[in-house]
Design a protein around this motif. Structure first.
Motif, short mmCIF file in Angstrom:
data_model
loop_
_atom_site.label_atom_id
_atom_site.label_comp_id
_atom_site.label_asym_id
_atom_site.label_seq_id
_atom_site.Cartn_x
_atom_site.Cartn_y
_atom_site.Cartn_z
N LEU A 173 0.83 -1.20 0.00
CA LEU A 173 0.00 0.00 0.00
C LEU A 173 0.87 1.25 0.00
CD1 LEU A 173 -2.86 1.15 0.10
CD2 LEU A 173 -2.81 0.90 2.59
N GLU A 174 1.94 1.23 0.81
CA GLU A 174 2.86 2.37 0.84
C GLU A 174 3.57 2.53 -0.50
OE1 GLU A 174 3.28 4.65 2.97
OE2 GLU A 174 2.27 3.91 4.76
N MET A 175 3.75 1.43 -1.22
CA MET A 175 4.40 1.48 -2.54
C MET A 175 3.40 1.82 -3.65
SD MET A 175 6.57 -2.01 -1.87
CE MET A 175 7.07 -2.27 -3.57
N GLU A 176 2.13 2.04 -3.26
CA GLU A 176 1.05 2.37 -4.20
C GLU A 176 0.78 1.24 -5.19
OE1 GLU A 176 1.65 6.21 -5.91
OE2 GLU A 176 1.73 7.23 -3.97
N GLN A 177 1.07 0.02 -4.78
CA GLN A 177 0.75 -1.15 -5.59
C GLN A 177 -0.60 -1.69 -5.10
OE1 GLN A 177 3.85 -4.06 -6.11
NE2 GLN A 177 5.45 -2.51 -6.31
N ASN A 178 -1.64 -0.95 -5.47
CA ASN A 178 -2.95 -1.17 -4.88
C ASN A 178 -3.54 -2.54 -5.17
OD1 ASN A 178 -3.70 1.42 -3.49
ND2 ASN A 178 -3.24 2.24 -5.51
N ASN A 179 -3.41 -3.01 -6.39
CA ASN A 179 -4.04 -4.29 -6.73
C ASN A 179 -3.39 -5.45 -5.98
OD1 ASN A 179 -6.14 -3.72 -8.81
ND2 ASN A 179 -4.42 -2.80 -9.89
N THR A 180 -2.05 -5.42 -5.90
CA THR A 180 -1.35 -6.49 -5.18
C THR A 180 -1.61 -6.38 -3.68
OG1 THR A 180 0.37 -6.28 -6.88
CG2 THR A 180 0.84 -7.70 -5.01
N ALA A 181 -1.68 -5.14 -3.18
CA ALA A 181 -1.99 -4.93 -1.76
C ALA A 181 -3.39 -5.46 -1.45
CB ALA A 181 -1.89 -3.45 -1.40
N LEU A 182 -4.34 -5.23 -2.35
CA LEU A 182 -5.71 -5.70 -2.14
C LEU A 182 -5.74 -7.22 -1.99
CD1 LEU A 182 -8.73 -5.10 -2.00
CD2 LEU A 182 -8.79 -5.22 -4.51
N LYS A 183 -4.96 -7.90 -2.83
CA LYS A 183 -4.90 -9.37 -2.76
C LYS A 183 -4.34 -9.82 -1.42
CE LYS A 183 -4.42 -10.02 -7.76
NZ LYS A 183 -3.51 -10.44 -8.86
N ALA A 184 -3.35 -9.08 -0.91
CA ALA A 184 -2.76 -9.43 0.38
C ALA A 184 -3.78 -9.29 1.50
CB ALA A 184 -1.54 -8.55 0.66
N PHE A 185 -4.52 -8.18 1.52
CA PHE A 185 -5.52 -8.00 2.58
C PHE A 185 -6.68 -8.98 2.43
CE2 PHE A 185 -3.55 -3.67 2.78
CZ PHE A 185 -3.03 -3.83 4.05
N GLU A 186 -7.02 -9.32 1.20
CA GLU A 186 -8.07 -10.33 1.01
C GLU A 186 -7.61 -11.69 1.53
OE1 GLU A 186 -8.98 -9.88 -3.13
OE2 GLU A 186 -10.66 -8.51 -2.71
N ARG A 187 -6.31 -11.96 1.41
CA ARG A 187 -5.77 -13.21 1.97
C ARG A 187 -5.86 -13.18 3.50
NH1 ARG A 187 -2.58 -17.33 -0.20
NH2 ARG A 187 -2.50 -18.97 1.39
N VAL A 188 -5.58 -12.01 4.09
CA VAL A 188 -5.74 -11.87 5.54
C VAL A 188 -7.17 -12.21 5.94
CG1 VAL A 188 -5.73 -10.26 7.50
CG2 VAL A 188 -3.94 -10.11 5.75
N LEU A 189 -8.13 -11.67 5.20
CA LEU A 189 -9.54 -11.86 5.55
C LEU A 189 -10.01 -13.28 5.28
CD1 LEU A 189 -10.80 -8.43 4.24
CD2 LEU A 189 -10.62 -9.16 6.63
N LEU A 190 -9.34 -13.98 4.38
CA LEU A 190 -9.63 -15.39 4.18
C LEU A 190 -9.20 -16.19 5.41
CD1 LEU A 190 -10.66 -17.46 2.06
CD2 LEU A 190 -8.27 -17.73 1.35
N ILE A 191 -8.06 -15.79 5.99
CA ILE A 191 -7.54 -16.46 7.19
C ILE A 191 -8.36 -16.06 8.42
CG2 ILE A 191 -5.52 -16.70 8.70
CD1 ILE A 191 -3.83 -16.05 6.12
N ASN A 192 -8.66 -14.77 8.51
CA ASN A 192 -9.40 -14.25 9.67
C ASN A 192 -10.39 -13.19 9.22
OD1 ASN A 192 -10.37 -13.29 12.08
ND2 ASN A 192 -8.47 -12.30 12.72
N PRO A 193 -11.64 -13.57 9.00
CA PRO A 193 -12.65 -12.61 8.52
C PRO A 193 -12.95 -11.49 9.51
CG PRO A 193 -13.37 -14.88 8.22
CD PRO A 193 -12.18 -14.93 9.11
N GLU A 194 -12.45 -11.58 10.73
CA GLU A 194 -12.76 -10.56 11.74
C GLU A 194 -11.58 -9.61 11.99
OE1 GLU A 194 -14.37 -12.35 15.23
OE2 GLU A 194 -16.18 -13.04 14.18
N ASN A 195 -10.65 -9.56 11.07
CA ASN A 195 -9.54 -8.63 11.18
C ASN A 195 -10.00 -7.25 10.70
OD1 ASN A 195 -7.14 -7.06 10.67
ND2 ASN A 195 -5.96 -8.95 10.76
#
Length: 296
Positions: A173-195
């Motif tokens: 996100l800090e690198m402004e790589q929004n699409n790749t960052a979005l995939k990372a956060f979606e992976r977080v939410l797959l692991i823990n939907p309450e993050n």
């Protein structure tokens, strides 16, 4: 004879009491030290590790344990001296380098901490915690591409590492790589939907990408469900509702935000916008007045 007391720590059973069972065994004193450390009895652990290193100065684990206990008793410089002793015995002790990095990080000696973690992962390329701490230091140093590389190693080693994916997303996100960052956060939410923080950052990215406002609203709505006192979540939820022409609902969001942070100038201003769009002009003027006071 009294019975011995034991504790299970780091995969092994250790004796806590009954020093008559320990005698002159350096390994036993070291085990006692780790048991006491696990019980958060740090001064007693220091005593046990000191005994172990006196009996066997070549016992790397005892020196590392001594450093850990000294650090947690508020003696970081003494802890570093203990790690140095461990590294004199074995310069390739990834464990000693790792804990040296922790202590240096607590002392805000970030560059030295980074060098320690570099050594740890050089010795053991699969040292997940060392890669994670290395990435965290790089985030602190605002060296985001290198941080992202570290967190990529974390999730390579442990694909289900929630903090690894989260921190990788932050770096991207800090690198402004929004699409790749979005995939990372979606992976977080797959692991823990309450993050909740992952939901929040997902919302920021969707805004950056000019995403669908209903999806953005739903994302921030999830944030405030999980964290009802999150000021930013209520504010951004209100903004999404404004864009959806849901002015009354947006007003409710701003009201909740201002309950939590009454001095928010932007909160009062956006509340005024919602009121104006509802044609409640007198109330809008009253809402704009506090924000004007903040700007003077």
């Amino acid at each position: 004879m009294a019975e011995a007391d034991y504790i299970f720590f780091d995969g092994s059973w250790f004796i806590v009491h009954c020093s008559w069972l320990i005698g002159e065994s350096a390994d036993a004193w070291m085990g006692r030290g780790f048991a006491l450390y696990g019980l958060e009895k740090y001064p007693e652990a220091v005593t046990a590790f000191n005994q172990a290193t006196e009996l066997d100065p070549s016992l790397v684990g005892a020196w590392v344990g001594l450093g850990m206990a000294l650090d947690d008793t508020g003696k970081p410089e003494d802890a570093l001296a203990a790690y140095d002793q461990a590294l004199k015995v074995n310069p390739n002790s990834d464990w000693a380098w790792f804990h040296r990095g922790i202590t240096l990080g607590r002392l805000e000696r970030d560059q030295e901490a980074l060098e320690a973690y570099d050594q740890a992962v050089r010795i053991d390329p699969d040292y997940e915690r060392a890669w994670f701490n290395r990435g965290y230091i790089l985030i602190e140093l605002e060296r985001y591409p290198e941080a992202e590389t570290s967190f990529a190693e974390v999730v390579r080693i442990n694909p289900n590492s929630e903090p690894g994916w989260f921190m990788r997303g932050l770096a991207l996100l800090e690198m402004e790589q929004n699409n790749t960052a979005l995939k990372a956060f979606e992976r977080v939410l797959l692991i823990n939907p309450e993050n909740a923080n992952a939901w929040y950052n997902k919302g920021i990215i969707l805004e950056n990408l000019d995403g669908d406002d209903w999806e953005i609203f739903a994302t921030y709505d999830r944030v405030v469900q999980l964290m009802p006192d999150d000021v930013g979540g209520w504010f951004k939820r209100g903004n999404a509702l404004l864009r959806l022409d849901r002015y009354a609902d947006a007003l409710n969001s701003y009201d909740r935000m201002l309950e939590l942070e009454p001095d928010s100038e932007v909160g009062w201003y956006n509340r005024g916008i919602a009121l104006a769009l509802l044609e409640r002009y007198h109330d809008a003027i009253a809402s704009f007045l506090p924000s004007e006071c903040f700007w003077r």
